[in-house]
Design a protein around this motif. Structure first.
Motif, PDB file in Angstrom:
ATOM      1  N   GLY A 230       0.873  -1.291  -0.128  1.00  0.00           N
ATOM      2  CA  GLY A 230       0.088   0.077   0.040  1.00  0.00           C
ATOM      3  C   GLY A 230       0.789   1.299  -0.138  1.00  0.00           C
ATOM      4  O   GLY A 230       2.099   1.358   0.211  1.00  0.00           O
ATOM      5  N   ASN A 231       0.174   2.266  -0.321  1.00  0.00           N
ATOM      6  CA  ASN A 231       0.918   3.526  -0.051  1.00  0.00           C
ATOM      7  C   ASN A 231      -0.188   4.843  -0.476  1.00  0.00           C
ATOM      8  O   ASN A 231      -1.336   4.509  -0.656  1.00  0.00           O
ATOM      9  CB  ASN A 231       1.918   3.710  -1.512  1.00  0.00           C
ATOM     10  CG  ASN A 231       3.125   4.687  -1.383  1.00  0.00           C
ATOM     11  OD1 ASN A 231       3.026   5.351  -0.140  1.00  0.00           O
ATOM     12  ND2 ASN A 231       4.151   4.459  -2.008  1.00  0.00           N
ATOM     13  N   LEU A 232       0.313   5.849  -0.218  1.00  0.00           N
ATOM     14  CA  LEU A 232      -0.452   7.241  -0.243  1.00  0.00           C
ATOM     15  C   LEU A 232       0.226   8.442  -0.469  1.00  0.00           C
ATOM     16  O   LEU A 232       1.355   8.587  -0.035  1.00  0.00           O
ATOM     17  CB  LEU A 232      -1.236   7.453   1.143  1.00  0.00           C
ATOM     18  CG  LEU A 232      -2.168   8.523   1.333  1.00  0.00           C
ATOM     19  CD1 LEU A 232      -3.296   8.516   0.511  1.00  0.00           C
ATOM     20  CD2 LEU A 232      -2.572   8.897   2.863  1.00  0.00           C
ATOM     21  N   GLY A 233      -0.124   9.079  -1.325  1.00  0.00           N
ATOM     22  CA  GLY A 233       0.481  10.474  -1.591  1.00  0.00           C
ATOM     23  C   GLY A 233      -0.685  11.534  -2.161  1.00  0.00           C
ATOM     24  O   GLY A 233      -1.752  11.103  -2.542  1.00  0.00           O
ATOM     25  N   ARG A 234       0.042  12.699  -2.440  1.00  0.00           N
ATOM     26  CA  ARG A 234      -0.958  13.631  -3.045  1.00  0.00           C
ATOM     27  C   ARG A 234       0.046  14.524  -3.820  1.00  0.00           C
ATOM     28  O   ARG A 234       1.114  15.023  -3.372  1.00  0.00           O
ATOM     29  CB  ARG A 234      -1.628  14.817  -1.863  1.00  0.00           C
ATOM     30  CG  ARG A 234      -2.592  15.332  -2.585  1.00  0.00           C
ATOM     31  CD  ARG A 234      -3.476  16.448  -1.588  1.00  0.00           C
ATOM     32  NE  ARG A 234      -4.530  16.926  -1.959  1.00  0.00           N
ATOM     33  CZ  ARG A 234      -5.502  17.866  -1.037  1.00  0.00           C
ATOM     34  NH1 ARG A 234      -5.121  18.167  -0.166  1.00  0.00           N
ATOM     35  NH2 ARG A 234      -6.554  18.325  -2.028  1.00  0.00           N
ATOM     36  N   HIS A 235      -0.406  14.917  -5.144  1.00  0.00           N
ATOM     37  CA  HIS A 235       0.232  15.769  -6.034  1.00  0.00           C
ATOM     38  C   HIS A 235      -0.974  16.576  -6.695  1.00  0.00           C
ATOM     39  O   HIS A 235      -1.727  16.425  -7.136  1.00  0.00           O
ATOM     40  CB  HIS A 235       0.991  14.826  -7.072  1.00  0.00           C
ATOM     41  CG  HIS A 235       1.837  15.850  -7.792  1.00  0.00           C
ATOM     42  ND1 HIS A 235       1.460  16.564  -8.908  1.00  0.00           N
ATOM     43  CD2 HIS A 235       3.351  15.994  -7.793  1.00  0.00           C
ATOM     44  CE1 HIS A 235       2.724  17.081  -9.426  1.00  0.00           C
ATOM     45  NE2 HIS A 235       3.902  16.817  -8.716  1.00  0.00           N
ATOM     46  N   GLY A 236      -0.534  17.960  -6.392  1.00  0.00           N
ATOM     47  CA  GLY A 236      -1.558  19.151  -7.013  1.00  0.00           C
ATOM     48  C   GLY A 236      -2.911  18.686  -6.164  1.00  0.00           C
ATOM     49  O   GLY A 236      -2.752  18.682  -4.785  1.00  0.00           O
ATOM     50  N   SER A 237      -3.904  18.607  -6.947  1.00  0.00           N
ATOM     51  CA  SER A 237      -5.171  18.517  -6.212  1.00  0.00           C
ATOM     52  C   SER A 237      -5.590  17.090  -6.147  1.00  0.00           C
ATOM     53  O   SER A 237      -6.866  16.698  -5.738  1.00  0.00           O
ATOM     54  CB  SER A 237      -6.267  19.301  -6.770  1.00  0.00           C
ATOM     55  OG  SER A 237      -6.216  18.983  -8.099  1.00  0.00           O
ATOM     56  N   TRP A 239      -5.277  13.071  -4.840  1.00  0.00           N
ATOM     57  CA  TRP A 239      -4.935  12.078  -4.105  1.00  0.00           C
ATOM     58  C   TRP A 239      -4.709  10.617  -4.692  1.00  0.00           C
ATOM     59  O   TRP A 239      -5.265  10.519  -5.765  1.00  0.00           O
ATOM     60  CB  TRP A 239      -5.935  11.475  -3.085  1.00  0.00           C
ATOM     61  CG  TRP A 239      -5.992  12.652  -2.062  1.00  0.00           C
ATOM     62  CD1 TRP A 239      -6.819  13.609  -1.919  1.00  0.00           C
ATOM     63  CD2 TRP A 239      -5.148  13.216  -0.814  1.00  0.00           C
ATOM     64  NE1 TRP A 239      -6.872  14.423  -0.619  1.00  0.00           N
ATOM     65  CE2 TRP A 239      -5.659  14.039  -0.167  1.00  0.00           C
ATOM     66  CE3 TRP A 239      -4.174  12.225  -0.315  1.00  0.00           C
ATOM     67  CZ2 TRP A 239      -5.289  14.476   1.135  1.00  0.00           C
ATOM     68  CZ3 TRP A 239      -3.489  12.830   0.876  1.00  0.00           C
ATOM     69  CH2 TRP A 239      -3.873  14.000   1.440  1.00  0.00           C
ATOM     70  N   TYR A 240      -3.614   9.955  -4.449  1.00  0.00           N
ATOM     71  CA  TYR A 240      -3.110   8.862  -5.067  1.00  0.00           C
ATOM     72  C   TYR A 240      -3.094   7.673  -3.836  1.00  0.00           C
ATOM     73  O   TYR A 240      -2.334   7.873  -2.920  1.00  0.00           O
ATOM     74  CB  TYR A 240      -1.773   8.853  -5.452  1.00  0.00           C
ATOM     75  CG  TYR A 240      -1.607   9.660  -6.588  1.00  0.00           C
ATOM     76  CD1 TYR A 240      -1.787   9.241  -8.170  1.00  0.00           C
ATOM     77  CD2 TYR A 240      -1.507  11.337  -6.689  1.00  0.00           C
ATOM     78  CE1 TYR A 240      -1.865  10.158  -8.995  1.00  0.00           C
ATOM     79  CE2 TYR A 240      -1.452  12.130  -7.602  1.00  0.00           C
ATOM     80  CZ  TYR A 240      -1.633  11.518  -8.929  1.00  0.00           C
ATOM     81  OH  TYR A 240      -1.650  12.411 -10.038  1.00  0.00           O
ATOM     82  N   VAL A 241      -4.084   6.749  -4.064  1.00  0.00           N
ATOM     83  CA  VAL A 241      -4.285   5.811  -2.916  1.00  0.00           C
ATOM     84  C   VAL A 241      -4.023   4.507  -3.529  1.00  0.00           C
ATOM     85  O   VAL A 241      -4.500   3.997  -4.237  1.00  0.00           O
ATOM     86  CB  VAL A 241      -5.711   5.539  -2.501  1.00  0.00           C
ATOM     87  CG1 VAL A 241      -6.066   4.904  -1.372  1.00  0.00           C
ATOM     88  CG2 VAL A 241      -6.087   7.236  -1.915  1.00  0.00           C
ATOM     89  N   ASN A 242      -3.067   3.732  -2.903  1.00  0.00           N
ATOM     90  CA  ASN A 242      -2.643   2.379  -3.297  1.00  0.00           C
ATOM     91  C   ASN A 242      -3.080   1.504  -2.101  1.00  0.00           C
ATOM     92  O   ASN A 242      -2.711   1.480  -1.174  1.00  0.00           O
ATOM     93  CB  ASN A 242      -1.217   2.392  -3.649  1.00  0.00           C
ATOM     94  CG  ASN A 242      -0.551   1.142  -3.670  1.00  0.00           C
ATOM     95  OD1 ASN A 242       0.723   0.899  -4.276  1.00  0.00           O
ATOM     96  ND2 ASN A 242      -1.314  -0.195  -4.023  1.00  0.00           N
ATOM     97  N   PHE A 243      -3.880   0.586  -2.714  1.00  0.00           N
ATOM     98  CA  PHE A 243      -4.503  -0.278  -1.536  1.00  0.00           C
ATOM     99  C   PHE A 243      -3.741  -1.647  -1.494  1.00  0.00           C
ATOM    100  O   PHE A 243      -3.119  -2.082  -2.219  1.00  0.00           O
ATOM    101  CB  PHE A 243      -5.794  -0.589  -2.139  1.00  0.00           C
ATOM    102  CG  PHE A 243      -7.149   0.507  -2.160  1.00  0.00           C
ATOM    103  CD1 PHE A 243      -7.759   0.470  -0.648  1.00  0.00           C
ATOM    104  CD2 PHE A 243      -7.343   1.330  -2.902  1.00  0.00           C
ATOM    105  CE1 PHE A 243      -8.643   1.744  -0.822  1.00  0.00           C
ATOM    106  CE2 PHE A 243      -8.005   2.389  -3.033  1.00  0.00           C
ATOM    107  CZ  PHE A 243      -8.761   2.587  -1.708  1.00  0.00           C
ATOM    108  N   LYS A 244      -3.844  -2.090  -0.375  1.00  0.00           N
ATOM    109  CA  LYS A 244      -3.190  -3.182   0.104  1.00  0.00           C
ATOM    110  C   LYS A 244      -3.485  -4.575  -0.483  1.00  0.00           C
ATOM    111  O   LYS A 244      -4.575  -4.586  -0.896  1.00  0.00           O
ATOM    112  CB  LYS A 244      -3.079  -3.353   1.700  1.00  0.00           C
ATOM    113  CG  LYS A 244      -2.346  -2.506   2.376  1.00  0.00           C
ATOM    114  CD  LYS A 244      -2.531  -2.680   4.210  1.00  0.00           C
ATOM    115  CE  LYS A 244      -1.398  -1.705   4.689  1.00  0.00           C
ATOM    116  NZ  LYS A 244      -1.781  -0.163   4.564  1.00  0.00           N
ATOM    117  N   GLY A 245      -2.542  -5.566  -0.729  1.00  0.00           N
ATOM    118  CA  GLY A 245      -3.079  -6.682  -1.360  1.00  0.00           C
ATOM    119  C   GLY A 245      -3.541  -7.866  -0.632  1.00  0.00           C
ATOM    120  O   GLY A 245      -3.166  -8.301   0.413  1.00  0.00           O
TER     121      GLY A 245
END
Length: 280
Positions: A230-237, A239-245
């Motif tokens: 999993g992972n989480l980030g924000r760039h500009g407006s 959100w980038y959500v990477n869900f766990k396996g």
């Protein structure tokens, strides 16, 4: 309060990666256990009011014959089910490669739809890769060249288990975002491969898509799987959500319910998935 009523709620599953195989203890992956985890997730989703449930790729670890057992687990789901393939879904016999998307009842390799005033876009990160097409396919030749260029540049995501999109799909995505903006629709984009932050699992041209989303200004969130931690980030407006396996761990599950409000995104995590409130 109007902000307390979400615009939409939907379920998310990432990487069940089922196969009737012994576990890979080194990677902490228990392939056969995903069927019971899917049963638990479907039961939880059926207790919720949702617009749909999306599975962000890698339904199976390998083998076209294993899709039937996975898809049977979704049969009791009372909500619409949206599937998109990951890299493992194409570890099948060469003659079965063209049948994977039909098996997942996909309307097209990449497509979009509108619900409750939001535009949902499904992208195809497998389009140019080493596993999606036969060896004599021009797309595979482009993938070989692209991977070699990434390796020469020492790119972190220069991995055989990642993929990329064509220039045609990139142009299509740009047009869809522009159409959504003209219609006054905010956008949710969904794909198997992460885009941000930089990671070894990212789509080959992740920077181009992040730049496109920033210029568009109307992409609320990008949802992905593939990177099982999993992972989480924000760039500009965006959100980038990477869900766990889901395939990871022997017994602990992971899936989520996502609620999109006017002013925020709320993720209710089950099992290993974290609950988050992400303001727009």
């Amino acid at each position: 309060m109007p902000h307390e009523i979400p615009l939409i709620r939907f379920g998310v599953i990432a990487d069940p990666q089922y196969a009737p195989l012994p576990p890979n203890l080194g990677l902490n992956r228990y392939f056969a256990n995903s069927l019971a985890k899917l049963d638990e997730a479907v039961a939880a989703f059926n207790a919720e009011e949702l617009s749909f449930v999306v599975t962000l790729g890698d339904l199976v670890d390998r083998g076209f014959e294993n899709f039937d057992a996975v898809l049977a687990r979704y049969a009791p789901l009372r909500h619409d089910s949206i599937f998109l393939p990951g890299n493992h879904d194409f570890i099948v016999a060469p003659e079965q490669l063209p049948d994977v998307r039909a098996k997942l009842s996909m309307p097209a390799p990449y497509h979009h739809f509108s619900r409750n005033g939001l535009r949902f876009v499904v992208i195809d990160g497998n389009e140019e890769s080493l596993f999606y097409t036969a060896k004599d396919d021009p797309r595979r030749e482009r993938a070989v060249a692209r991977l070699a260029a990434l390796e020469a540049a020492s790119a972190m995501n220069a991995q055989t288990w990642n993929g990329g999109i064509s220039r045609e799909q990139l142009a299509w995505l740009s047009n869809v975002l522009a159409d959504a903006a003209a219609a006054g629709e905010k956008v949710v984009v969904m794909g198997h491969y992460p885009l941000y932050p930089e990671n070894s699992h990212n789509l080959w041209e992740w920077q181009e898509l992040v730049g496109l989303f920033e210029r568009s200004g109307n992409v609320l969130v990008y949802l992905s799987g593939h990177n099982h931690v999993g992972n989480l980030g924000r760039h500009g407006s965006t959100w980038y959500v990477n869900f766990k396996g889901m395939v990871d761990t022997e017994s602990e599950n992971t899936f989520a319910v996502v609620a999109i409000h006017e002013d925020r995104l709320e993720i209710t995590g089950f099992g290993r998935e974290e609950s988050r409130t992400l303001p727009f």
